[in-house]
Scaffold this active site. Structure first.
Site, PDB file in Angstrom:
ATOM      1  N   GLU A   1       0.819  -1.224   0.000  1.00  0.00           N
ATOM      2  CA  GLU A   1       0.000   0.000   0.000  1.00  0.00           C
ATOM      3  C   GLU A   1       0.848   1.267   0.000  1.00  0.00           C
ATOM      4  O   GLU A   1       0.549   2.220   0.714  1.00  0.00           O
ATOM      5  CB  GLU A   1      -0.960  -0.016   1.202  1.00  0.00           C
ATOM      6  CG  GLU A   1      -1.900  -1.222   1.161  1.00  0.00           C
ATOM      7  CD  GLU A   1      -2.836  -1.279   2.354  1.00  0.00           C
ATOM      8  OE1 GLU A   1      -4.026  -1.582   2.135  1.00  0.00           O
ATOM      9  OE2 GLU A   1      -2.366  -1.037   3.488  1.00  0.00           O
TER      10      GLU A   1
HETATM   11  N1  IFG Z   1      -4.331  -3.963   4.539  1.00  0.00           N
HETATM   12  C1  IFG Z   1      -3.079  -3.502   5.132  1.00  0.00           C
HETATM   13  C2  IFG Z   1      -2.893  -3.785   6.619  1.00  0.00           C
HETATM   14  C3  IFG Z   1      -4.190  -3.698   7.402  1.00  0.00           C
HETATM   15  C4  IFG Z   1      -5.230  -4.590   6.747  1.00  0.00           C
HETATM   16  C5  IFG Z   1      -6.482  -4.689   7.601  1.00  0.00           C
HETATM   17  C6  IFG Z   1      -2.001  -5.522   4.246  1.00  0.00           C
HETATM   18  C7  IFG Z   1      -0.775  -6.157   3.652  1.00  0.00           C
HETATM   19  C8  IFG Z   1      -5.531  -4.066   5.369  1.00  0.00           C
HETATM   20  N2  IFG Z   1      -1.976  -4.167   4.420  1.00  0.00           N
HETATM   21  O1  IFG Z   1      -2.954  -6.206   4.549  1.00  0.00           O
HETATM   22  O2  IFG Z   1      -1.961  -2.850   7.151  1.00  0.00           O
HETATM   23  O3  IFG Z   1      -4.628  -2.354   7.483  1.00  0.00           O
HETATM   24  O4  IFG Z   1      -7.325  -5.727   7.181  1.00  0.00           O
END
Ligand code: IFG
Length: 497
Positions: free
Chosen positions: A315
């Site tokens: 992200e």
């Molecule tokens: N995505 C984010 C996490 C967390 C997650 C919550 C990943 C690799 C959503 N990154 O999952 O930091 O916020 O479900």
């Protein structure tokens, strides 16, 4: 596909595959994960007050001592460990069949005369001890002496894992959890033969590990380097490898708030306690960023005996894509410098191991395979333990959907993503993100009963697995969780006793 239909298909395919010899029959013990082979035999074994635990090989002694502690606690028996054959014998051997079952395989024989657990390594013995625990009555998990009898039905088990990596991830950045609380999370997970603990140590909301060369990073809730060493030691005693994650270049607001120079504009960011993601980035064009990274990786690598160092990579919506690629290339070189193997989320375009997580981006998993990486499969709509079970679940998020216990079980890593097959997969992992979770009870409620299912997917033969069979074996875990005061969700999909 609704998991019940998928489960029916899986059952049909399992039977079609003719795996009837080892297919679990209803009278067989309720073991999770399902072993490769379980055969009932005549005559059970009764553990009595005069029993001893025997181990000849020095390597097996710590495992024997661990088993003794657990059984003494629940039975009140003395159960001395002796360096010879005894009523319960643990053996490290290179002789087949146990000697040929690999690093974590084992055989377990229960007859009226004795219990014999054999494995090629102490780690294999430890995995076999988890099966032995589940063959004993659930009260064996009690923290205080219980009345007998302590009987085990006659059985012959031969077992080994499908995948070498079966992990749990704990996000200690969004909300911090103490060393003791992490140890408890490890204790509960190793009962299901989990062998990796991925610690998500840093994020926007917090930096949770002391870095001596950048002392302002860790503040209000963090592991000193001795705390981290203690977690690593405790995990290693249970044959669990710790995988530390320093998330970069995104998910870095905590570092950007601590050190102004890490920001491109030279201004320190405000601390952040919210739930947004993707808004932060290290300044990939500044040399100080790579000095920072080198210092952090050097210190964390020196504290980590395991082979992996995870630099996140997920992200990075605030990092220019070209800058991101340059950053990842230099980050990989830094990790190599300190003798570790880079791993990261599937966005991380370098490194030997990539973690598939976003069901909307399967192409990243395929691309990782194409560049020769192995995959850890953690699809958020199956294995993310922070996903709500139902709309009514008080904790958790639902961006990947609602994940009931059946949804979390009825999938297979080798068929989930087009273009990803068995040979591309290192294993599975169940991440637990803690934006909405602040207490151990909340962690346990979200992890149980889904975590054992992910552990089974990582351990048991695919063809032998079916939701219809598994849900009965899962239900039988409840008295064991109750004996350990585990908080768990009584899913209506599971036939709890
Ligand atoms: N995505 C984010 C996490 C967390 C997650 C919550 C990943 C690799 C959503 N990154 O999952 O930091 O916020 O479900």
């Amino acid at each position: 596909m609704p998991h019940r239909r998928l489960a029916a298909l899986m059952t049909a395919s399992a039977l079609a595959a003719g795996c009837t010899a080892d297919a679990p029959d209803p009278t067989s013990p309720a073991l999770v994960p399902l072993p490769v082979s379980v055969r009932a035999s005549e005559g059970g074994f009764t553990l009595d007050a005069g029993a001893r635990i025997g181990v000849r090989e020095a390597g097996g002694v710590p495992v024997a001592e661990g088993l003794a502690r657990l059984l003494r606690r629940a039975t009140g028996y003395a159960l001395p460990v002796v360096r010879q054959e005894a009523e319960i014998t643990l053996e490290v051997t290179s002789r087949p069949p146990a000697g040929g079952l690999g690093q974590e395989g084992y055989t377990l024989d229960v007859t009226p005369e004795r219990v014999r657990l054999a494995a090629a390594t102490p780690e294999g013995l430890f995995r076999g001890v988890q099966t032995l625990r589940q063959l004993l009555p659930p009260k064996v998990e009690s923290t205080g002496p219980q009345p007998g009898p302590w009987t085990i039905d006659g059985v012959r088990v031969e077992d080994r894992p499908r995948f070498p990596y079966r992990g749990v991830m704990l996000d200690v950045a969004r909300h911090f959890f103490t060393v003791e609380q992490v140890k408890r999370y490890i204790d509960l997970a190793v009962a299901y033969k989990v062998n990796h603990l991925h610690l998500h140590l840093t994020d926007d909301q917090g930096w949770r590990i002391e870095i001596k060369s950048w002392p302002r990073l860790a503040a209000d809730g963090f592991y000193t380097q001795d705390d981290y060493r203690e977690i690593v030691r405790y995990a290693a005693e249970r044959f669990v490898t710790v995988v530390p994650e320093i998330d970069t270049p995104g998910h870095t607001n905590a570092a950007l708030a601590a050190y102004a120079e890490l920001n491109c504009d030279g201004r320190a960011r405000e601390p952040y306690r919210g739930r947004e993601v993707g808004f932060s980035s290290l300044c990939t064009s500044k040399e100080v960023t790579y000095r920072f990274l080198d210092d952090v990786v050097r210190e964390v690598a020196a504290l980590t005996p395991g082979p992996y160092l995870n630099l996140g990579g997920d992200e990075a919506h605030s990092t220019d894509p070209e800058d991101y690629e340059k950053f990842v290339t230099r980050a990989h070189q830094i990790v190599d410098t300190y003798g570790k193997r880079l791993t990261g989320w599937a966005e991380m375009t370098s490194g030997e191991v990539a973690q598939h997580w976003n069901p909307r981006e399967p192409d990243r998993a395929v691309a990782a395979v194409a560049r020769g990486a192995k995959l850890i499969m953690s699809p958020a709509d199956r294995s993310y333990l922070d996903m709500k079970y139902t709309a009514g679940t008080g904790y958790g998020l639902d961006w990947a959907g609602l994940v009931e216990v059946g949804d979390s079980y009825a999938w297979d890593p080798a068929t989930l993503v087009e273009g990803v097959t068995e040979k591309d997969i290192l294993g599975v992992e169940a991440p637990l993100w803690t934006e909405t979770l602040e207490t151990p009870d909340a962690l346990e409620y979200m992890a149980y009963p889904r975590l054992p299912g992910i552990a089974e997917i990582g351990w048991s033969p695919a063809a032998a697995r079916s939701w219809e069979d598994y849900r009965g074996r899962l239900a039988a875990q409840a008295p064991r969780w109750q004996a350990q005061s585990v908080t768990f969700y009584r899913s209506p999909e599971v036939p709890w006793h």
